[in-house]
Design an enzyme around this catalytic site. Sequence first.
Site, PDB file in Angstrom:
ATOM      1  N   ASP A   1     -30.460   4.480  11.307  1.00  0.00           N
ATOM      2  CA  ASP A   1     -29.007   4.649  11.363  1.00  0.00           C
ATOM      3  C   ASP A   1     -28.392   3.793  10.258  1.00  0.00           C
ATOM      4  O   ASP A   1     -28.219   2.593  10.405  1.00  0.00           O
ATOM      5  CB  ASP A   1     -28.492   4.230  12.740  1.00  0.00           C
ATOM      6  CG  ASP A   1     -26.973   4.342  12.876  1.00  0.00           C
ATOM      7  OD1 ASP A   1     -26.290   4.464  11.845  1.00  0.00           O
ATOM      8  OD2 ASP A   1     -26.478   4.285  14.016  1.00  0.00           O
TER       9      ASP A   1
ATOM     10  N   PHE B   1     -25.706  -0.641  18.066  1.00  0.00           N
ATOM     11  CA  PHE B   1     -24.454   0.110  18.145  1.00  0.00           C
ATOM     12  C   PHE B   1     -24.642   1.402  17.368  1.00  0.00           C
ATOM     13  O   PHE B   1     -24.785   1.396  16.146  1.00  0.00           O
ATOM     14  CB  PHE B   1     -23.266  -0.666  17.584  1.00  0.00           C
ATOM     15  CG  PHE B   1     -21.988   0.121  17.716  1.00  0.00           C
ATOM     16  CD1 PHE B   1     -21.300   0.137  18.921  1.00  0.00           C
ATOM     17  CD2 PHE B   1     -21.499   0.874  16.664  1.00  0.00           C
ATOM     18  CE1 PHE B   1     -20.137   0.887  19.069  1.00  0.00           C
ATOM     19  CE2 PHE B   1     -20.346   1.623  16.806  1.00  0.00           C
ATOM     20  CZ  PHE B   1     -19.658   1.632  18.008  1.00  0.00           C
TER      21      PHE B   1
ATOM     22  N   LYS C   1     -19.469   7.331   7.747  1.00  0.00           N
ATOM     23  CA  LYS C   1     -18.504   6.381   7.199  1.00  0.00           C
ATOM     24  C   LYS C   1     -18.263   6.578   5.706  1.00  0.00           C
ATOM     25  O   LYS C   1     -17.474   7.415   5.314  1.00  0.00           O
ATOM     26  CB  LYS C   1     -18.907   4.953   7.543  1.00  0.00           C
ATOM     27  CG  LYS C   1     -18.832   4.667   9.050  1.00  0.00           C
ATOM     28  CD  LYS C   1     -18.828   3.203   9.365  1.00  0.00           C
ATOM     29  CE  LYS C   1     -18.850   2.947  10.870  1.00  0.00           C
ATOM     30  NZ  LYS C   1     -17.623   3.378  11.557  1.00  0.00           N
TER      31      LYS C   1
END
Length: 413
Positions: free
Chosen positions: A238, A153, A267
Amino acid sequence: MEGDPPRPPGAAVTTARDLIAAADAHSAHNYHPLPVVVATAEGAWVTDVAGRRYLDLLAGYSALNFGHRHPRLVRAAKAQLDRVTLTSRAFHHDRFAAFCERLAELCGMEMVLPMNTGAEAVETAVKTARKWGYRVKGVPAEMAKIVVVGNNFHGRTTTLISFSTDPEARADYGPYTPGFEIVPFGDLTAMRAALTENTVAVLLEPVQGEAGVIVPPAGYLPGVRELTRERNVLFVADEIQSGLGRTGRTFACEHEGVVPDVYVLGKALGGGVVPVSAVVSSAAVLGVFRPGEHGSTFGGNPLACAVALEVIAMLRTGEFQARAAELGGRLLRELGTLKGTGRVTAVRGRGLWAGVDVAPACGTGREVSERLLRRGVLVKDTHGATVRIAPPLVIAEEDLEWALGRVREVLGP
Protein backbone atom coordinates in the site's frame (compact mmCIF):
# COMPACT_ATOMS: atom_id res chain seq x y z
CA MET A 1 -12.26 32.69 15.51
CA GLU A 2 -10.49 35.24 17.70
CA GLY A 3 -10.62 38.67 16.08
CA ASP A 4 -13.65 37.99 13.88
CA PRO A 5 -16.34 40.68 14.33
CA PRO A 6 -19.84 39.54 15.29
CA ARG A 7 -22.14 38.77 12.33
CA PRO A 8 -25.31 40.87 12.03
CA PRO A 9 -28.54 38.90 11.60
CA GLY A 10 -29.07 37.93 7.97
CA ALA A 11 -25.50 38.74 6.92
CA ALA A 12 -23.63 36.38 4.59
CA VAL A 13 -21.50 33.68 6.19
CA THR A 14 -17.99 34.88 5.30
CA THR A 15 -15.82 35.05 8.43
CA ALA A 16 -13.80 32.10 9.64
CA ARG A 17 -15.81 31.96 12.86
CA ASP A 18 -19.12 31.81 10.97
CA LEU A 19 -17.89 29.31 8.39
CA ILE A 20 -16.57 26.97 11.07
CA ALA A 21 -19.82 27.27 13.03
CA ALA A 22 -21.84 26.51 9.88
CA ALA A 23 -19.69 23.48 9.14
CA ASP A 24 -20.09 22.23 12.71
CA ALA A 25 -23.85 22.69 12.51
CA HIS A 26 -24.43 21.00 9.16
CA SER A 27 -21.72 18.39 8.67
CA ALA A 28 -21.06 15.18 10.58
CA HIS A 29 -18.25 15.56 13.11
CA ASN A 30 -16.09 12.78 11.71
CA TYR A 31 -13.12 15.17 11.51
CA HIS A 32 -11.69 17.68 13.96
CA PRO A 33 -10.07 20.27 11.67
CA LEU A 34 -7.71 22.91 12.90
CA PRO A 35 -9.45 26.32 13.12
CA VAL A 36 -8.37 27.70 9.74
CA VAL A 37 -10.60 28.22 6.68
CA VAL A 38 -8.63 28.06 3.44
CA ALA A 39 -9.89 30.16 0.54
CA THR A 40 -7.05 30.01 -2.01
CA ALA A 41 -3.80 28.10 -2.45
CA GLU A 42 -0.78 27.91 -4.69
CA GLY A 43 2.34 25.78 -4.43
CA ALA A 44 3.16 25.18 -0.78
CA TRP A 45 1.13 28.14 0.50
CA VAL A 46 -2.54 28.55 1.37
CA THR A 47 -4.48 31.71 2.21
CA ASP A 48 -7.43 31.85 4.57
CA VAL A 49 -10.66 33.85 4.24
CA ALA A 50 -9.09 36.78 6.13
CA GLY A 51 -6.09 36.92 3.80
CA ARG A 52 -3.54 35.35 6.14
CA ARG A 53 -1.04 33.00 4.51
CA TYR A 54 0.11 29.64 5.90
CA LEU A 55 2.83 27.25 4.78
CA ASP A 56 1.29 23.83 4.20
CA LEU A 57 3.42 21.09 5.76
CA LEU A 58 0.74 18.42 5.47
CA ALA A 59 0.12 18.41 1.69
CA GLY A 60 -3.24 16.69 1.94
CA TYR A 61 -1.68 13.62 3.56
CA SER A 62 0.57 13.36 0.46
CA ALA A 63 -2.23 13.94 -2.06
CA LEU A 64 -0.56 17.29 -2.80
CA ASN A 65 2.97 16.05 -3.45
CA PHE A 66 3.19 18.54 -6.34
CA GLY A 67 1.70 21.37 -4.33
CA HIS A 68 -1.55 23.22 -4.71
CA ARG A 69 -2.69 23.93 -8.26
CA HIS A 70 0.53 22.93 -10.01
CA PRO A 71 0.38 24.70 -13.40
CA ARG A 72 1.01 21.54 -15.41
CA LEU A 73 -1.78 19.67 -13.62
CA VAL A 74 -4.24 22.57 -13.83
CA ARG A 75 -3.56 22.90 -17.58
CA ALA A 76 -4.12 19.18 -18.09
CA ALA A 77 -7.41 19.31 -16.18
CA LYS A 78 -8.67 22.42 -17.97
CA ALA A 79 -7.84 20.98 -21.37
CA GLN A 80 -9.71 17.78 -20.58
CA LEU A 81 -12.71 19.67 -19.18
CA ASP A 82 -13.19 21.14 -22.67
CA ARG A 83 -13.29 17.66 -24.23
CA VAL A 84 -14.99 14.94 -22.15
CA THR A 85 -15.07 14.20 -18.42
CA LEU A 86 -16.95 10.90 -18.03
CA THR A 87 -17.93 7.97 -20.22
CA SER A 88 -18.09 5.19 -17.61
CA ARG A 89 -16.30 1.96 -18.46
CA ALA A 90 -19.23 0.96 -20.69
CA PHE A 91 -17.23 2.62 -23.48
CA HIS A 92 -13.58 3.27 -24.28
CA HIS A 93 -12.21 6.79 -24.16
CA ASP A 94 -9.07 8.18 -25.74
CA ARG A 95 -7.03 8.73 -22.53
CA PHE A 96 -7.55 5.36 -20.89
CA ALA A 97 -5.06 3.19 -22.80
CA ALA A 98 -2.22 5.69 -22.35
CA PHE A 99 -2.94 6.04 -18.64
CA CYS A 100 -2.86 2.29 -18.05
CA GLU A 101 0.22 1.74 -20.20
CA ARG A 102 2.28 4.53 -18.66
CA LEU A 103 1.31 3.79 -15.07
CA ALA A 104 2.14 0.11 -15.55
CA GLU A 105 5.49 1.13 -17.03
CA LEU A 106 6.23 3.49 -14.13
CA CYS A 107 5.58 0.61 -11.73
CA GLY A 108 7.45 -2.01 -13.77
CA MET A 109 4.21 -3.97 -14.04
CA GLU A 110 1.84 -5.04 -16.81
CA MET A 111 -1.76 -4.18 -15.90
CA VAL A 112 -3.73 -1.47 -14.11
CA LEU A 113 -7.15 -1.57 -12.45
CA PRO A 114 -8.21 2.05 -11.87
CA MET A 115 -10.46 3.20 -9.06
CA ASN A 116 -11.07 6.56 -7.35
CA THR A 117 -10.14 6.67 -3.67
CA GLY A 118 -7.38 4.95 -1.76
CA ALA A 119 -9.83 2.89 0.26
CA GLU A 120 -11.46 1.65 -2.95
CA ALA A 121 -8.05 0.64 -4.27
CA VAL A 122 -7.23 -1.33 -1.11
CA GLU A 123 -10.63 -3.03 -1.24
CA THR A 124 -9.86 -3.89 -4.86
CA ALA A 125 -6.49 -5.32 -3.85
CA VAL A 126 -8.20 -7.48 -1.21
CA LYS A 127 -10.66 -8.79 -3.81
CA THR A 128 -7.81 -9.33 -6.28
CA ALA A 129 -5.78 -11.36 -3.78
CA ARG A 130 -8.73 -13.54 -2.82
CA LYS A 131 -9.74 -14.21 -6.43
CA TRP A 132 -6.11 -15.00 -7.33
CA GLY A 133 -5.94 -17.33 -4.33
CA TYR A 134 -8.97 -19.29 -5.43
CA ARG A 135 -8.37 -19.35 -9.17
CA VAL A 136 -4.58 -19.57 -9.34
CA LYS A 137 -3.19 -20.81 -6.03
CA GLY A 138 -6.03 -23.26 -5.45
CA VAL A 139 -7.10 -22.22 -1.96
CA PRO A 140 -10.38 -23.94 -0.97
CA ALA A 141 -13.50 -21.79 -1.31
CA GLU A 142 -14.08 -19.27 1.51
CA MET A 143 -10.75 -20.16 3.15
CA ALA A 144 -8.49 -17.36 1.87
CA LYS A 145 -6.46 -15.49 4.51
CA ILE A 146 -4.65 -12.17 4.23
CA VAL A 147 -1.92 -11.25 6.71
CA VAL A 148 -1.74 -7.60 7.75
CA VAL A 149 0.32 -5.74 10.34
CA GLY A 150 -0.48 -3.86 13.53
CA ASN A 151 -1.00 -0.09 13.54
CA ASN A 152 -1.94 -0.25 9.87
CA PHE A 153 -4.07 2.31 8.09
CA HIS A 154 -5.60 1.30 4.77
CA GLY A 155 -8.87 3.24 4.83
CA ARG A 156 -12.16 3.33 6.65
CA THR A 157 -14.53 0.99 4.83
CA THR A 158 -16.16 -1.77 6.85
CA THR A 159 -13.74 -4.41 5.60
CA LEU A 160 -10.63 -2.29 6.05
CA ILE A 161 -11.40 -1.25 9.62
CA SER A 162 -12.09 -4.92 10.39
CA PHE A 163 -8.33 -5.45 10.57
CA SER A 164 -7.43 -2.09 12.09
CA THR A 165 -5.84 -1.99 15.54
CA ASP A 166 -6.93 1.62 16.09
CA PRO A 167 -9.94 1.70 18.45
CA GLU A 168 -11.12 5.06 17.06
CA ALA A 169 -11.27 3.68 13.54
CA ARG A 170 -12.77 0.32 14.54
CA ALA A 171 -15.12 0.73 17.50
CA ASP A 172 -18.89 0.36 17.03
CA TYR A 173 -18.73 -0.82 13.41
CA GLY A 174 -19.04 -4.58 13.89
CA PRO A 175 -19.74 -7.26 12.92
CA TYR A 176 -16.37 -7.30 11.21
CA THR A 177 -15.19 -8.91 8.00
CA PRO A 178 -13.30 -12.17 8.63
CA GLY A 179 -10.30 -13.51 6.75
CA PHE A 180 -7.44 -11.40 8.15
CA GLU A 181 -4.63 -12.11 10.60
CA ILE A 182 -2.73 -9.28 12.28
CA VAL A 183 0.96 -9.58 13.19
CA PRO A 184 3.32 -6.92 14.59
CA PHE A 185 4.90 -4.56 12.06
CA GLY A 186 8.61 -5.29 11.64
CA ASP A 187 8.45 -8.83 13.11
CA LEU A 188 9.55 -11.39 10.52
CA THR A 189 9.24 -14.29 12.96
CA ALA A 190 5.57 -13.52 13.53
CA MET A 191 5.06 -13.04 9.80
CA ARG A 192 6.61 -16.43 9.03
CA ALA A 193 4.42 -18.15 11.60
CA ALA A 194 1.25 -16.54 10.22
CA LEU A 195 1.69 -17.74 6.64
CA THR A 196 -0.23 -20.93 5.84
CA GLU A 197 -1.34 -22.80 2.73
CA ASN A 198 -4.49 -20.67 2.71
CA THR A 199 -2.66 -17.34 2.89
CA VAL A 200 -3.18 -15.44 -0.36
CA ALA A 201 -1.48 -12.12 0.46
CA VAL A 202 0.52 -10.01 2.84
CA LEU A 203 -0.78 -6.43 2.85
CA LEU A 204 1.27 -3.65 4.42
CA GLU A 205 2.46 -0.04 4.11
CA PRO A 206 6.22 0.13 3.44
CA VAL A 207 6.20 3.17 5.74
CA GLN A 208 3.23 3.50 8.08
CA GLY A 209 1.86 7.00 7.64
CA GLU A 210 -1.17 7.38 9.89
CA ALA A 211 0.66 5.48 12.64
CA GLY A 212 3.19 8.32 12.81
CA VAL A 213 5.59 7.76 9.88
CA ILE A 214 6.91 4.45 11.15
CA VAL A 215 9.87 3.19 9.10
CA PRO A 216 10.40 -0.58 9.22
CA PRO A 217 13.67 -2.01 10.53
CA ALA A 218 16.35 -2.63 7.92
CA GLY A 219 15.86 -5.95 6.20
CA TYR A 220 12.18 -6.26 7.06
CA LEU A 221 10.75 -5.56 3.60
CA PRO A 222 13.26 -7.85 1.85
CA GLY A 223 12.44 -10.51 4.44
CA VAL A 224 8.72 -10.20 3.72
CA ARG A 225 9.46 -10.39 0.00
CA GLU A 226 11.47 -13.60 0.49
CA LEU A 227 8.81 -15.20 2.68
CA THR A 228 6.00 -14.42 0.28
CA ARG A 229 7.94 -15.88 -2.65
CA GLU A 230 8.70 -19.03 -0.69
CA ARG A 231 5.06 -19.54 0.31
CA ASN A 232 3.46 -18.51 -3.02
CA VAL A 233 1.79 -15.51 -1.40
CA LEU A 234 1.20 -12.09 -2.98
CA PHE A 235 3.12 -9.17 -1.48
CA VAL A 236 0.74 -6.19 -1.68
CA ALA A 237 2.36 -2.82 -0.96
CA ASP A 238 0.00 0.00 0.00
CA GLU A 239 1.95 2.98 -1.34
CA ILE A 240 -1.01 5.37 -1.26
CA GLN A 241 0.81 7.78 1.08
CA SER A 242 4.41 6.60 0.73
CA GLY A 243 4.49 6.34 -3.06
CA LEU A 244 4.99 8.70 -5.99
CA GLY A 245 8.03 10.57 -4.73
CA ARG A 246 7.23 11.21 -1.07
CA THR A 247 10.15 9.22 0.41
CA GLY A 248 12.77 10.30 -2.14
CA ARG A 249 12.08 7.37 -4.46
CA THR A 250 9.13 6.72 -6.72
CA PHE A 251 8.07 3.99 -4.28
CA ALA A 252 9.12 3.50 -0.67
CA CYS A 253 9.80 -0.19 -1.39
CA GLU A 254 12.71 0.88 -3.59
CA HIS A 255 14.75 1.94 -0.57
CA GLU A 256 15.44 -1.73 0.11
CA GLY A 257 15.39 -2.96 -3.47
CA VAL A 258 12.00 -4.64 -3.08
CA VAL A 259 9.46 -5.06 -5.87
CA PRO A 260 6.08 -6.27 -4.57
CA ASP A 261 3.57 -8.28 -6.56
CA VAL A 262 0.96 -5.54 -6.28
CA TYR A 263 1.15 -1.77 -5.82
CA VAL A 264 -1.83 0.08 -4.37
CA LEU A 265 -1.72 3.75 -5.35
CA GLY A 266 -3.82 6.85 -4.76
CA LYS A 267 -3.56 10.35 -3.29
CA ALA A 268 -0.73 11.98 -5.32
CA LEU A 269 -1.79 10.06 -8.43
CA GLY A 270 -4.59 12.61 -8.79
CA GLY A 271 -2.24 15.55 -8.30
CA GLY A 272 -4.47 17.09 -5.65
CA VAL A 273 -6.95 17.87 -8.45
CA VAL A 274 -9.23 14.82 -8.68
CA PRO A 275 -9.43 11.50 -6.80
CA VAL A 276 -7.47 8.82 -8.68
CA SER A 277 -6.37 5.44 -7.38
CA ALA A 278 -5.22 2.17 -8.91
CA VAL A 279 -4.10 -1.36 -8.31
CA VAL A 280 -1.09 -2.20 -10.47
CA SER A 281 0.27 -5.71 -10.96
CA SER A 282 1.15 -8.42 -13.44
CA ALA A 283 -1.19 -9.94 -16.00
CA ALA A 284 -1.02 -13.18 -14.02
CA VAL A 285 -2.60 -11.43 -11.03
CA LEU A 286 -4.98 -8.83 -12.47
CA GLY A 287 -5.84 -11.19 -15.30
CA VAL A 288 -8.10 -13.12 -12.90
CA PHE A 289 -10.91 -10.58 -13.41
CA ARG A 290 -13.59 -11.14 -16.02
CA PRO A 291 -16.19 -8.61 -17.23
CA GLY A 292 -18.77 -7.82 -14.58
CA GLU A 293 -16.77 -9.09 -11.61
CA HIS A 294 -15.53 -5.70 -10.42
CA GLY A 295 -15.89 -2.09 -11.50
CA SER A 296 -16.45 1.59 -10.82
CA THR A 297 -18.50 4.18 -12.71
CA PHE A 298 -15.88 6.88 -12.23
CA GLY A 299 -12.76 4.69 -12.09
CA GLY A 300 -10.43 5.56 -14.96
CA ASN A 301 -12.61 8.45 -16.17
CA PRO A 302 -11.16 10.81 -18.84
CA LEU A 303 -10.52 13.70 -16.44
CA ALA A 304 -8.79 11.44 -13.93
CA CYS A 305 -6.67 9.85 -16.66
CA ALA A 306 -5.65 13.23 -18.09
CA VAL A 307 -4.43 14.51 -14.72
CA ALA A 308 -2.76 11.22 -13.76
CA LEU A 309 -0.96 11.08 -17.11
CA GLU A 310 0.60 14.45 -16.30
CA VAL A 311 1.54 13.22 -12.81
CA ILE A 312 3.25 10.19 -14.35
CA ALA A 313 5.11 12.40 -16.85
CA MET A 314 6.35 14.60 -14.00
CA LEU A 315 7.55 11.61 -12.01
CA ARG A 316 9.40 10.16 -14.99
CA THR A 317 11.90 13.06 -14.87
CA GLY A 318 13.05 12.02 -11.38
CA GLU A 319 13.34 15.64 -10.24
CA PHE A 320 10.62 15.40 -7.61
CA GLN A 321 12.06 12.22 -6.11
CA ALA A 322 15.51 13.86 -5.98
CA ARG A 323 14.08 16.98 -4.38
CA ALA A 324 12.30 14.91 -1.72
CA ALA A 325 15.53 13.08 -0.95
CA GLU A 326 17.61 16.26 -0.70
CA LEU A 327 15.16 18.42 1.26
CA GLY A 328 14.07 15.42 3.29
CA GLY A 329 17.62 14.90 4.49
CA ARG A 330 17.72 18.49 5.67
CA LEU A 331 14.29 18.19 7.32
CA LEU A 332 15.21 15.07 9.27
CA ARG A 333 18.61 16.45 10.33
CA GLU A 334 17.04 19.64 11.67
CA LEU A 335 14.23 17.80 13.44
CA GLY A 336 16.76 15.37 14.90
CA THR A 337 18.45 18.21 16.76
CA LEU A 338 15.26 18.70 18.78
CA LYS A 339 15.48 15.31 20.46
CA GLY A 340 17.73 16.61 23.23
CA THR A 341 15.49 19.51 24.20
CA GLY A 342 13.12 17.60 26.47
CA ARG A 343 10.22 18.57 24.22
CA VAL A 344 10.69 15.87 21.57
CA THR A 345 11.02 12.19 22.40
CA ALA A 346 11.49 10.74 18.89
CA VAL A 347 11.82 11.71 15.24
CA ARG A 348 11.21 9.27 12.40
CA GLY A 349 11.04 9.72 8.70
CA ARG A 350 12.03 8.91 5.17
CA GLY A 351 12.39 11.48 2.43
CA LEU A 352 10.30 14.60 2.87
CA TRP A 353 8.11 12.93 5.48
CA ALA A 354 8.53 12.93 9.25
CA GLY A 355 6.77 11.99 12.45
CA VAL A 356 7.71 13.94 15.59
CA ASP A 357 6.72 12.56 18.99
CA VAL A 358 6.26 15.37 21.51
CA ALA A 359 6.93 14.98 25.21
CA PRO A 360 3.89 15.13 27.54
CA ALA A 361 5.28 18.27 29.18
CA CYS A 362 5.04 20.01 25.81
CA GLY A 363 1.36 19.19 25.39
CA THR A 364 -0.49 17.02 22.93
CA GLY A 365 0.16 16.76 19.21
CA ARG A 366 -3.03 18.76 18.69
CA GLU A 367 -1.80 21.56 20.94
CA VAL A 368 1.55 21.69 19.15
CA SER A 369 -0.28 21.82 15.80
CA GLU A 370 -2.37 24.73 17.05
CA ARG A 371 0.74 26.61 18.20
CA LEU A 372 2.29 26.16 14.78
CA LEU A 373 -0.95 27.28 13.15
CA ARG A 374 -0.72 30.57 15.05
CA ARG A 375 2.78 30.97 13.60
CA GLY A 376 1.61 30.37 10.03
CA VAL A 377 2.54 26.69 9.66
CA LEU A 378 0.03 23.89 8.97
CA VAL A 379 0.72 20.39 10.33
CA LYS A 380 -1.56 17.74 11.83
CA ASP A 381 -1.39 15.44 14.82
CA THR A 382 -2.01 11.71 14.96
CA HIS A 383 -2.42 9.25 17.82
CA GLY A 384 -2.26 11.93 20.48
CA ALA A 385 1.44 12.71 20.79
CA THR A 386 2.72 12.69 17.20
CA VAL A 387 2.92 15.55 14.71
CA ARG A 388 3.20 14.64 11.04
CA ILE A 389 5.23 16.78 8.65
CA ALA A 390 4.93 16.19 4.91
CA PRO A 391 5.52 19.33 2.82
CA PRO A 392 4.74 19.42 -0.88
CA LEU A 393 7.78 18.24 -2.83
CA VAL A 394 7.84 21.62 -4.59
CA ILE A 395 8.44 23.58 -1.38
CA ALA A 396 11.15 26.21 -1.74
CA GLU A 397 14.31 25.70 0.33
CA GLU A 398 13.90 29.06 2.03
CA ASP A 399 10.28 28.28 2.89
CA LEU A 400 11.28 24.99 4.44
CA GLU A 401 13.95 26.77 6.49
CA TRP A 402 11.39 29.35 7.62
CA ALA A 403 8.99 26.61 8.68
CA LEU A 404 11.71 24.77 10.58
CA GLY A 405 12.41 28.02 12.40
CA ARG A 406 8.79 28.10 13.56
CA VAL A 407 9.03 24.45 14.63
CA ARG A 408 12.13 25.28 16.67
CA GLU A 409 10.22 28.12 18.35
CA VAL A 410 7.57 25.64 19.49
CA LEU A 411 9.67 22.54 20.18
CA GLY A 412 13.15 23.88 20.74
CA PRO A 413 14.84 24.74 24.04
